[in-house]
Design an enzyme around this catalytic site. Structure first.
Site, mmCIF file in Angstrom:
data_model
loop_
_atom_site.group_PDB
_atom_site.id
_atom_site.type_symbol
_atom_site.label_atom_id
_atom_site.label_comp_id
_atom_site.label_asym_id
_atom_site.label_seq_id
_atom_site.Cartn_x
_atom_site.Cartn_y
_atom_site.Cartn_z
ATOM 1 N N GLU A 1 -16.340 10.869 -15.444
ATOM 2 C CA GLU A 1 -14.923 10.824 -15.540
ATOM 3 C C GLU A 1 -14.321 11.776 -14.389
ATOM 4 O OE1 GLU A 1 -12.479 10.526 -18.961
ATOM 5 O OE2 GLU A 1 -10.641 11.489 -17.926
ATOM 6 N N GLU B 1 -3.658 14.915 -13.361
ATOM 7 C CA GLU B 1 -2.983 14.610 -14.554
ATOM 8 C C GLU B 1 -1.856 15.758 -14.587
ATOM 9 O OE1 GLU B 1 -5.456 13.487 -18.141
ATOM 10 O OE2 GLU B 1 -6.764 15.067 -17.130
#
Length: 427
Positions: free
Chosen positions: A173, A178
């Site tokens: 990932e 974020e």
């Protein structure tokens, strides 16, 4: 969107990809002692990048996203203890008619949605390109304005396309961006893979200067991705570079196809839940998502790197000879001051690399221009605090004697936060 502090699982990946442009910086050109050979680009420039995925989100207000590019996930996410229910269609993800995708989180439950904790309290949206678009390597970017408030968790990320076969985290990932609402000035970039997932993910943060909040304006979040290399940038400022050397002997899970994910979560282990100060609705506004090719160096057009007294990082006498001093000099727009910050961690000008002399790690070791050779002496990381760091030495690029005079030599020195160690890339 597994990030450095929460358990992650992959339901469906949602990510926005931006055209990843290599960060460039310029250094001032001046007259140092090195031989005055003509500056030529000795390195082979990569072919022009090709756009492989682009969504500019043009369309009428209220329209759903392009179904040939994105699929919309539905349901909740118990793994991160998120509070929202992801809805279908254009209920929470719609075009605004002005070239943006707007993902809206609302405090509502119009259809009696049920979540892991009972009746859902919030709705939002999550999109991914699984089965529609994947790519191995290139520049991935999204230009976005994020929401604000405790409990908000926007993300732009990627998952390995083999997740259905190998599961997470073996799929790998890549979190391009974020943000958790309690850190309005900071975003995070993280890798998750076998042996380094969830709270053990490998990553770093980028913080805006002077207390600015990412929710105040649009910013471009990107990665430059190549074999055994991922480099993160915000608005063209590189702040992190990772290679297999960072995985602690665990498998590097990023040399294969990935797909994109975009989502806005509400609550969860990492951001915590909304509180009385959190207002709704909140929106993640996406201006574009772009992906381009190129697992090799982009052409070194370059830009300035400015420092003390607004002067430029410069190759003495514009010479491309090995060992040419790198110095501070009045900015003049010459090729001796055009630097590219590259996905492999190098900083280049005149077809050669910024190099720590003899691979030294001691305070006062000078820097120079040298043939690019892949050594740790030629690896650099640009931080959100405007430091340019040589990780091998764990020291900062520094102006000798804190001098702003033309020709002042550059060196590495223990990072102090002083003005002679602060640089603006791509200025």
């Amino acid at each position: 969107m597994d990030s450095p502090r929460r358990t992650r699982r992959l339901l469906h990946s949602v990510l926005s990809v931006l055209t990843l442009a290599l960060v460039t910086t310029a250094l001032a050109g001046g007259g140092g002692p090195a031989p005055a050979s003509a500056a030529t680009m000795s390195e082979t420039a990569a072919a022009a990048a090709v756009t492989t995925f682009s969504d500019e989100f043009d369309g009428s207000a209220g329209s759903a996203v392009n179904g040939s590019k994105w699929q919309i996930e539905t349901g909740d996410n118990v793994n991160n203890h998120e509070r929202q229910y992801y809805t279908a269609g254009n209920s929470n993800a719609a075009l605004d008619g002005q070239g943006h995708l707007v993902i809206t989180a609302r405090k509502e439950n119009p259809n009696n949605y049920q979540c892991w904790y009972g009746t859902c309290q919030y709705t939002s949206a999550r999109l991914n390109t699984s089965g529609k678009f994947t790519q191995t390597y290139g520049h991935v970017e999204a230009r976005m304005k994020i929401p604000r408030g405790q409990g908000m968790w926007p993300a732009f990320w990627m998952l390995g396309d083999d997740i259905g076969q190998v599961g997470w985290p073996n799929s790998g990932e890549i979190d391009i961006m974020e943000n958790v609402g309690f850190e309005p000035s900071t975003v995070h970039g993280t890798l998750h893979g076998p042996g380094y997932s969830g709270s053990a993910g490998i990553g770093a943060g980028y913080t805006l200067a002077n207390g600015q909040a990412f929710a105040d304006d649009f910013h471009t979040f990107a990665i430059d991705w190549a074999p055994n290399s991922v480099t993160w940038s915000v608005d063209g400022n590189v702040y992190q570079h990772r290679t297999p050397a960072d995985t602690g002997g665990n498998t590097w899970a990023f040399n294969k196809p990935f797909f994109l994910i975009l989502n806005l979560a509400v609550g969860g282990y990492w951001p915590g839940d909304p509180d009385g100060n959190t207002t709704f609705p909140q929106q993640l506004v996406v201006d574009h998502v772009r992906v381009t090719t190129s697992d090799t160096q982009q052409p070194e057009t370059g830009g300035r790197i400015t420092g003390l007294a607004g002067k430029c990082v410069d190759v003495a006498a514009a010479s491309s000879a090995n060992g040419t001093p790198v110095q501070l000099y009045d900015c003049n727009g010459t090729n001796a001051q055009k630097w590219s910050v590259n996905a492999d961690g190098t900083i280049r000008a005149l077809g050669k690399c910024l190099d720590v002399a003899s691979g030294g790690t001691a305070d006062g070791t000078v820097v120079q221009l040298w043939d690019c050779n892949g050594s740790a002496a030629q690896r650099w990381a640009v931080s959100g605090a405007r430091d340019i760091v040589n990780p091998q030495a764990d020291k900062c690029l520094d102006v000798v004697g804190n001098s702003s005079a033309n020709g002042a030599r550059l060196q590495i020195w223990t990072c102090t936060g002083a003005a002679n160690q602060k640089w603006t890339v791509n200025s």
